[in-house]
Write an enzyme that holds these catalytic residues in place. Sequence first.
Site, short mmCIF file in Angstrom:
data_model
loop_
_atom_site.label_atom_id
_atom_site.label_comp_id
_atom_site.label_asym_id
_atom_site.label_seq_id
_atom_site.Cartn_x
_atom_site.Cartn_y
_atom_site.Cartn_z
N ASP A 1 0.83 -1.20 0.00
CA ASP A 1 0.00 0.00 0.00
C ASP A 1 0.87 1.25 0.00
OD1 ASP A 1 -1.98 -1.79 0.17
OD2 ASP A 1 -2.75 -1.15 2.13
N ALA A 2 1.96 1.18 0.74
CA ALA A 2 2.82 2.37 0.85
C ALA A 2 3.43 2.70 -0.51
CB ALA A 2 3.91 2.13 1.87
N GLU A 3 3.81 1.68 -1.22
CA GLU A 3 4.39 1.93 -2.54
C GLU A 3 3.34 2.50 -3.49
OE1 GLU A 3 7.78 -1.27 -3.50
OE2 GLU A 3 5.94 -2.13 -2.69
N TYR A 4 2.14 1.94 -3.38
CA TYR A 4 1.04 2.44 -4.21
C TYR A 4 0.77 3.91 -3.88
CZ TYR A 4 -3.60 2.91 -6.22
OH TYR A 4 -4.68 3.35 -6.94
N LEU B 1 -34.64 -10.12 -18.69
CA LEU B 1 -34.72 -11.57 -18.90
C LEU B 1 -36.09 -12.11 -18.50
CD1 LEU B 1 -31.32 -12.61 -17.29
CD2 LEU B 1 -31.88 -12.70 -19.73
N GLU C 1 -24.26 -18.16 -15.52
CA GLU C 1 -23.61 -17.15 -14.68
C GLU C 1 -24.54 -16.79 -13.52
OE1 GLU C 1 -23.20 -13.76 -17.24
OE2 GLU C 1 -22.44 -15.01 -18.86
N LYS D 1 -26.85 -14.53 -11.38
CA LYS D 1 -27.63 -13.34 -11.69
C LYS D 1 -27.54 -12.43 -10.48
CE LYS D 1 -32.21 -11.92 -13.27
NZ LYS D 1 -32.46 -10.94 -12.21
N ASP E 1 -27.88 -9.46 -8.00
CA ASP E 1 -28.97 -8.54 -7.72
C ASP E 1 -28.40 -7.16 -7.48
OD1 ASP E 1 -31.56 -7.93 -7.51
OD2 ASP E 1 -31.90 -8.92 -5.58
N ARG F 1 -29.44 1.61 -16.70
CA ARG F 1 -30.24 0.95 -17.72
C ARG F 1 -31.43 1.81 -18.14
NH1 ARG F 1 -34.71 -2.56 -17.52
NH2 ARG F 1 -34.80 -3.81 -19.42
N GLU G 1 -22.91 -5.37 -14.04
CA GLU G 1 -23.80 -5.18 -12.91
C GLU G 1 -22.98 -4.52 -11.80
OE1 GLU G 1 -26.84 -6.16 -13.58
OE2 GLU G 1 -27.89 -6.33 -11.66
N TYR H 1 -20.40 -8.62 -18.13
CA TYR H 1 -20.77 -9.88 -18.79
C TYR H 1 -21.19 -9.77 -20.23
CZ TYR H 1 -25.30 -8.16 -17.16
OH TYR H 1 -26.38 -7.37 -16.89
N LYS I 1 -27.47 -18.93 -20.58
CA LYS I 1 -27.38 -18.23 -21.86
C LYS I 1 -26.97 -19.19 -22.97
CE LYS I 1 -25.97 -14.00 -19.55
NZ LYS I 1 -25.00 -12.91 -19.37
N LYS J 1 -34.52 -18.70 -11.56
CA LYS J 1 -34.66 -18.02 -10.27
C LYS J 1 -34.50 -18.98 -9.08
CE LYS J 1 -36.37 -14.20 -10.05
NZ LYS J 1 -36.19 -12.76 -10.26
N CYS K 1 -34.72 5.48 27.72
CA CYS K 1 -33.72 4.51 27.25
C CYS K 1 -33.89 3.20 28.01
CB CYS K 1 -32.32 5.07 27.47
SG CYS K 1 -31.03 3.85 27.20
N CYS L 1 -30.69 2.77 30.50
CA CYS L 1 -30.39 3.63 31.65
C CYS L 1 -31.62 4.34 32.19
CB CYS L 1 -29.30 4.63 31.29
SG CYS L 1 -29.84 5.87 30.11
N CYS M 1 -30.58 8.11 22.96
CA CYS M 1 -30.38 8.28 24.38
C CYS M 1 -29.17 9.20 24.49
CB CYS M 1 -30.06 6.94 25.06
SG CYS M 1 -29.42 7.17 26.73
N CYS N 1 -24.77 6.46 30.00
CA CYS N 1 -25.57 5.27 29.72
C CYS N 1 -24.67 4.05 29.52
CB CYS N 1 -26.42 5.50 28.47
SG CYS N 1 -27.29 4.03 27.92
#
Length: 693
Positions: free
Chosen positions: A34-37, A84, A115, A117, A119, A138, A179, A231, A297, A321, A415, A418, A433, A438
């Site tokens: 990460d440091a290099e990035y 679909l 594949e 589907k 959601d 879409r 998606e 896809y 498909k 489904k 509450c 408390c 609260c 508390c």
Amino acid sequence: MVPEEVRKRVEELRQEIHYHNYRYYVLNAPVISDAEYDALMRELRELEERYPELVTPDSPTQRVGAPPAEEFARVRHPAPILSLDNAFGPDEARAWLERISKLLPPGTRLDFVVEPKIDGLSVVLHYRDGVFVQGATRGDGEVGEDITANLRTLRQLPLRIPVHPDGPTPPPYLVVRGEAFMTVRDFEAFNRRQAERGEKTFANPRNAAAGSLRQLDPNVTAQRPLSLLCYQVVAYEGEPAPPTTQWEVLQYLRDLGFPVTEHAAHFDNLEDAVAYCEEWAQKRDTLPYEADGMVIKVNDLRVAADLGIVGRAPRGAIAYKFPAREVTTKLLEIRVNVGRTGVLTPYAVLEPVQIGGVTVSKATLHNFDYIAEKDIRVGDRVIVKRAGDVIPQIVGPVVDARTGAEQPYRPPDRCPACGEPVVHPPDEVAVYCVNAACPAQLVRRVAYFASRGAMDIETLGEKTAKLLVDHHLVEDVGDLYYLKKEDLLQLEGFAEKKAENLLAGIEASKERPFHRVLTGLGIRYVGGIVAEILARHFGSVDALAAATVEDLQAVEGIGPRIAEAVVDWFHRPRHQQIIDKLRRAGVHLSTVRAQFIAPEAAPLQGLTFVITGTLSRPREEIAEIIERYGGRVTSSVSRKTDYLIVGENPGGTKYRRAQELGVPMIDEARLWEMIGDEVFHHRGAENAEFSQK
Ligand code: IVH
């Protein structure tokens, strides 16, 4: 005029960053730290700041920062974005095959790709000469909304193809469909965060993804954990011709650098395809995202095209489904949870019921408005839904099943933990609260302080936090650092070993950097990212505590709400006491910043370092220290490198390059000598040093 070498370097940096993004976000296989990035990104940002004329929309720095839109423009899709037809179960899938077989020449043998589907939300991505130029929802299938700036913030979305120098060249015009979604894990964490802040929570990952992508301000979208899987090739111009089977399309998209599902499979007959769908119906919870089915498909895209379209659905594919995951059961009781920030959240206690192989006896009710809106009553038969690993939810009551014995629910005015009166801010859904003492809130705050994104004290979870609070051993998070073994031994389930582990975990947490401490304080709206911004900008808790609302708002990324919450937090005397306790304990209350040292006194001023191999502490930390003392850390060796710091198991490339260029190589000990600071040899001493700043 931009010097040619700058132009070249900028291009080189972009290419590298695009590639590392791809390794990290698409392949899940980073090849640099990460440091290099960060160092690469920083270098690019600096150059772009100096030469703004070099900034292009496909630069990795341009994922965030676009201004909010007034409204979304409309985009006409290059081809209809279809949906679909559904098949519920094997028989309906077979019926589909029979229907389409009649339309094909007799004896045509079909093969299929299956594949998940997902959601989520269909998105349509336009590339010109490999550059991402437009992205749309879409919409109605013909015209969608232009959400380019929002989509740009998705790290998995290639801003430029090829993503690495050896990748295939894209055609001049390419439109890809995919998606966008939230993984179940990201969704849960995100919703928790929203709830803690008294902000809108979402009923499911799909709504959260849709809400996030339809934000007018892309900076909000950038904070949302969105994912992408692609896809379909929707439009294509140029040479060579695009793939002609779905199976090849998936591979083609993968090769170009798009994220593509790893759960697709190819079958040469429908029965096997159906069996695969059934297999996934059983183990749908193991998918990282919510899927409401699989898509079968026809693999040959020319055959699929010839089959044509009925309504808005192509004949060449069908959604297989999964069975719904809703059941009904009796709502026995409504209870209330008190969160870290005092938010009261109602939940339902249910007559235990099986949903998708799991017994459910509790479900969230979101907030009190939700109960009122849905008119949910105690004793009702309710529809319960479980989706993925998401906490079960009450969809609503079965009104027809009422007997008259059901009791409407009245939200508490005190509450439950408390007994203090609760507060309902007029502009918020949440009820709070506000009692600072508390115990329920304190338990949550302590657990949050110890959580992974904050002080990361593994041995201190919610259960232990509750024990500590119940036994009055801890009245705020500062008290954790003064716990004694004798105190712990009186707690239920605490023997020598467990007590020692807890104390060791707390002790080790003193090593966490300032921004993690700041996160752990649990100031409203100050999560990990905001804490980092504040830590970087103010550098110490004292500077932050002294900041006014105006000072805070002047910082990029800090809005009025955060600014007020921070000022409010530090103004409370009991919070000052927490800071004092943390300070005395030696917890980091400042960052390591070069600015704290006068430049002329900074021993590494003007020197550029590259690190290879493993050092005594994470590279990120070493880089921070080097920067604090005026130096810079870059990720690759060039003529501008002053020293290569060589740790254990050094990488070959950097080492060889340094040798070629005659860059001096030093070990870690020599670095400390250059800094002239013995203290760095001792981790313990370092804490004291930093926290006094
Ligand atoms: S194919 C002609 N494949 O499901 C292509 N759709 O009602 C039609 N979806 O709106 C879509 N994963 O948003 C296809 N692997 C996948 C999908 C997928 C999710 C969504 C898509 C579409 C809806 C179909």
